[in-house]
Design an enzyme around this catalytic site. Structure first.
Site, PDB file in Angstrom:
ATOM      1  N   HIS A   1       0.878  -1.172   0.000  1.00 13.94           N
ATOM      2  CA  HIS A   1       0.000   0.000   0.000  1.00 13.94           C
ATOM      3  C   HIS A   1       0.921   1.229   0.000  1.00 13.94           C
ATOM      4  CE1 HIS A   1      -2.755   2.942   1.940  1.00 13.94           C
ATOM      5  NE2 HIS A   1      -3.739   2.159   1.531  1.00 13.94           N
TER       6      HIS A   1
ATOM      7  N   ASP B   1       3.162  -4.762   7.994  1.00 17.52           N
ATOM      8  CA  ASP B   1       1.930  -3.982   7.922  1.00 17.52           C
ATOM      9  C   ASP B   1       0.762  -4.973   7.999  1.00 17.52           C
ATOM     10  OD1 ASP B   1      -0.374  -2.779   7.001  1.00 17.52           O
ATOM     11  OD2 ASP B   1       0.593  -1.717   5.345  1.00 17.52           O
TER      12      ASP B   1
ATOM     13  N   GLN C   1      -4.357  -5.498   6.702  1.00 22.15           N
ATOM     14  CA  GLN C   1      -5.310  -6.391   6.031  1.00 22.15           C
ATOM     15  C   GLN C   1      -5.353  -7.788   6.642  1.00 22.15           C
ATOM     16  OE1 GLN C   1      -7.552  -5.538   3.855  1.00 22.15           O
ATOM     17  NE2 GLN C   1      -6.808  -3.472   3.509  1.00 22.15           N
TER      18      GLN C   1
ATOM     19  N   LYS D   1     -10.269  -1.585  10.508  1.00 23.33           N
ATOM     20  CA  LYS D   1     -10.321  -2.774   9.642  1.00 23.33           C
ATOM     21  C   LYS D   1     -10.892  -3.972  10.410  1.00 23.33           C
ATOM     22  CE  LYS D   1      -7.481  -0.851   6.422  1.00 23.33           C
ATOM     23  NZ  LYS D   1      -7.976  -0.300   5.167  1.00 23.33           N
TER      24      LYS D   1
ATOM     25  N   CYS E   1      -4.691   2.489  -3.670  1.00 27.10           N
ATOM     26  CA  CYS E   1      -3.461   3.003  -3.033  1.00 27.10           C
ATOM     27  C   CYS E   1      -2.314   2.019  -3.212  1.00 27.10           C
ATOM     28  CB  CYS E   1      -3.662   3.309  -1.557  1.00 27.10           C
ATOM     29  SG  CYS E   1      -4.911   4.549  -1.257  1.00 27.10           S
TER      30      CYS E   1
HETATM   31  N1  7TS Z   1      -1.648  -0.759   4.712  1.00 27.98           N
HETATM   32  C1  7TS Z   1      -2.537  -1.553   4.087  1.00 27.98           C
HETATM   33  C2  7TS Z   1      -2.134  -2.926   3.661  1.00 27.98           C
HETATM   34  C3  7TS Z   1      -3.842  -1.096   3.886  1.00 27.98           C
HETATM   35  O1  7TS Z   1      -4.724  -1.887   3.286  1.00 27.98           O
HETATM   36  C4  7TS Z   1      -4.200   0.210   4.318  1.00 27.98           C
HETATM   37  C5  7TS Z   1      -5.569   0.785   4.047  1.00 27.98           C
HETATM   38  C6  7TS Z   1      -3.243   0.979   4.989  1.00 27.98           C
HETATM   39  C7  7TS Z   1      -1.970   0.459   5.149  1.00 27.98           C
HETATM   40  C8  7TS Z   1      -3.544   2.329   5.549  1.00 27.98           C
HETATM   41  O2  7TS Z   1      -4.392   2.210   6.642  1.00 27.98           O
HETATM   42  P1  7TS Z   1      -4.917   3.503   7.416  1.00 27.98           P
HETATM   43  O3  7TS Z   1      -5.932   2.982   8.373  1.00 27.98           O
HETATM   44  O4  7TS Z   1      -3.756   4.133   8.073  1.00 27.98           O
HETATM   45  O5  7TS Z   1      -5.502   4.396   6.350  1.00 27.98           O
HETATM   46  N2  7TS Z   1      -6.209   0.219   2.933  1.00 27.98           N
HETATM   47  C9  7TS Z   1      -7.284   0.712   2.286  1.00 27.98           C
HETATM   48  C10 7TS Z   1      -7.851   0.032   1.191  1.00 27.98           C
HETATM   49  O6  7TS Z   1      -7.463  -1.021   0.720  1.00 27.98           O
HETATM   50  N3  7TS Z   1      -8.887   0.780   0.755  1.00 27.98           N
HETATM   51  O7  7TS Z   1      -8.996   1.870   1.528  1.00 27.98           O
HETATM   52  C11 7TS Z   1      -8.004   1.851   2.489  1.00 27.98           C
END
Ligand code: 7TS
Length: 414
Positions: free
Chosen positions: A129, A206, A209, A232, A372
Site C-alpha cells: 500500500h 503492515d 489487512q 479494519k 493506493c
Molecule cells: N496498509 C494496508 C495494507 C492497507 O490496506 C491500508 C488501508 C493501509 C496500510 C492504511 O491504513 P490507514 O488505516 O492508516 O488508512 N487500505 C485501504 C484500502 O485497501 N482501501 O482503503 C483503504
C-alpha cells in the site's frame, strides 16, 4: 490469549443483527457492503461502548486525580492489555496506541532517520500500500539509504529467490504487508522475517489487512514492528496500534513532542517519559482506544477459526461464479489457499470505475481504482480493478447479487 472470551456458534444471520448499517438501503436497494478491505462495519457492541464512554466516562487520561479521569484511564489501559493479549505481545508497554497503520509506519520511519546512513539499504515488497512505500522513500531521501523492491510474479506472489538476492549486510530494514489490500495475497512473513534477521535487518509488518481475517501471534513471528488500524477490525476510525520490540522502541527517538510524552521539562532540557508514553504525545483518541479493545473482544467472540473458514467459503463461491463471466479476469493468486477473501477483477474493455458506479446504483458497495497500490496496477498495465472484499457478515446471497450486478453492468457497458 483472551482466555475469558469463548467463541459463539457461527450463524451469519445472527451476526448480521449486530450490525445496524447492514439493515439500511442504498439507492432503494438493500445495502450489499463488499468494501471491507477499505473499512469494516461496526457492531452495536462497539457502538454501545462508544456511546457509554461519552455518556459516562469522558475525561482526559493519565492526568487527573478526579474519579472520571481515573476511570477513563483504567478503561484505556485495559484496552491496551486487550490488544497485548490479542496479539500475544510480551509487555503491555510494547503496545503504542496510534491513529492507525499510516501513523505507526511514519513513527518508525521517522525514528530510523537517526539510525540510517548513506549506503544502507531498505527493502519493501512490490505488493505494498502507498503508506508502506512513501514513508520509506522519504526516509531514503533524508538519509541517503537506498530502497530495494522484492518483485512479484503474474499471480501477485512475491519472488522469494529475488528477496534472497536483495538481502545483504547492507540491509537494515525490511517492510512487507502481511496481506495485500489490492490482491489479497498472503505473504510468507515468517520466512521473510527469519531471512531478514539472518542478515541482521529489522522487519516491520503492515498488518492492516491481516487482522480482520486471522489472529497474529507476534512473539511466535518474532517480528520487530507490527502495525494495524482498528477500523479494519470492526473498530472505529482514527485509532490503531504499533507493536515494537522493547529494544527497538527504546532505541528510536520520540516521534512527536508534547504533553504526556515527557518526564521533566525545562527551557534548558527535557527528558522523555518511558514506554509507551514516549510515543503517545498529546491527548489520544481515548474513546477510540477503548472501542478498539471492544472490537477485539467482539471478533474473538465470533472466533477467528470460524471467520477464516466462513470467509474462505465466500471467496471460493465468489471466485467460481465471477470466473464464469466471459472477459472477466481476476488478479492475484490462483491458489485460493494463498489469499484472503478479496476478489480484484476487470472485464475486458470496460473501465473499473464504470462497473463500480453501476453496482452502486444497485446498492452494492465495492472499491474501484488503484487501491493506493499503484505499482501493482502498473505491473499489470491496468488503471485499476474492481475490488470486492468480503467479511464474516457477508452472505452467499450478497455474492449472488454482486455476480448478477456485474453481469448487468457488462451488458450495459459493452
Ligand atoms: N496498509 C494496508 C495494507 C492497507 O490496506 C491500508 C488501508 C493501509 C496500510 C492504511 O491504513 P490507514 O488505516 O492508516 O488508512 N487500505 C485501504 C484500502 O485497501 N482501501 O482503503 C483503504
Amino acid at each position: 490469549m483472551n482466555d475469558t472470551v469463548k467463541p459463539i456458534d457461527f450463524n451469519v444471520e445472527n451476526i448480521r443483527q449486530d450490525f445496524p448499517i447492514l439493515q439500511r438501503e442504498v439507492n432503494g436497494k438493500p445495502l450489499v457492503y463488499l468494501d471491507n478491505a477499505a473499512t469494516s462495519q461496526t457492531p452495536k457492541q462497539v457502538i454501545d461502548v462508544i456511546v457509554d464512554y461519552y455518556s459516562n466516562y469522558n475525561a482526559n487520561i493519565h492526568r487527573g486525580v478526579h474519579t472520571l479521569s481515573q476511570e477513563a484511564t483504567d478503561l484505556y489501559e485495559q484496552a491496551r492489555i486487550k490488544i497485548q493479549n490479542h496479539f500475544n505481545i510480551e509487555k503491555s508497554y510494547e503496545v503504542i496506541l496510534t491513529s492507525g497503520t499510516t501513523h505507526g509506519i511514519n513513527l518508525v520511519a521517522s525514528g530510523f532517520a537517526s539510525l540510517l546512513k548513506k549506503g544502507d539499504e531498505i527493502i519493501v515488497s512490490a505488493l505494498e500500500h502507498h503508506s508502506n512505500i512513501v514513508p520509506w522513500q522519504m526516509l531514503c531521501e533524508r538519509t541517503g539509504a537506498t530502497l530495494r523492491v522484492v518483485p512479484m510474479d503474474v499471480n501477485g506472489q512475491l519472488l522469494l529467490e529475488d528477496y534472497d538476492q536483495l538481502l545483504s549486510e547492507k540491509t537494515k530494514l525490511v517492510f512487507v504487508n502481511h496481506i495485500s489490500n489490492a490482491l489479497g495475497t498472503i505473504n510468507p512473513i515468517k520466512l521473510m522475517i527469519e531471512k531478514a534477521h539472518a542478515v541482521g535487518a529489522a522487519v516491520l509488518v503492515d498488518g492492516a489487512q491481516s487482522c480482520p481475517h486471522l489472529k497474529p501471534d507476534l512473539q511466535a513471528l518474532d517480528v520487530d514492528f507490527y502495525v494495524t488500524s482498528a477500523h479494519k477490525i470492526c473498530g472505529p476510525t482514527g485509532v490503531g496500534m504499533l507493536y515494537g520490540k522493547e529494544a527497538w522502541l527504546t532505541k528510536l527517538p520520540p516521534y512527536q513532542g508534547g504533553g504526556e510524552m515527557i518526564d521533566q521539562v525545562s527551557f534548558e532540557k527535557t527528558t522523555y517519559a518511558g514506554l509507551p508514553h514516549k510515543f503517545e504525545a498529546g491527548t489520544p483518541n481515548i474513546c477510540g482506544g477503548i472501542a478498539f479493545g471492544a472490537a477485539l473482544d467482539y471478533m474473538n467472540i465470533v472466533g477467528f477459526d470460524a471467520i477464516a473458514t466462513y470467509e474462505h467459503s465466500l471467496l471460493e463461491y465468489a471466485t467460481k461464479a465471477l470466473s464464469q463471466i466471459e472477459g472477466l479476469k481476476i488478479y492475484g493468486p490462483k491458489d485460493l489457499e494463498a489469499k484472503t477473501s478479496v476478489v480484484s477483477f476487470n472485464i475486458e474493455g470496460i473501465h473499473p470505475y464504470d462497473i463500480g458506479t453501476i453496482l452502486d446504483k444497485m446498492g452494492i458497495a465495492v472499491r474501484t481504482g488503484h487501491h493506493c497500490a499503484q505499482p501493482i496496477m502498473d505491473f499489470f498495465k491496468i488503471p485499476g480493478t474492481v475490488r470486492a472484499s468480503f467479511a464474516f457478515y457477508n452472505t452467499m446471497e450478497e455474492i449472488d447479487a454482486l455476480v448478477s450486478g456485474v453481469k448487468k453492468a457488462k451488458m450495459m457497458l459493452s
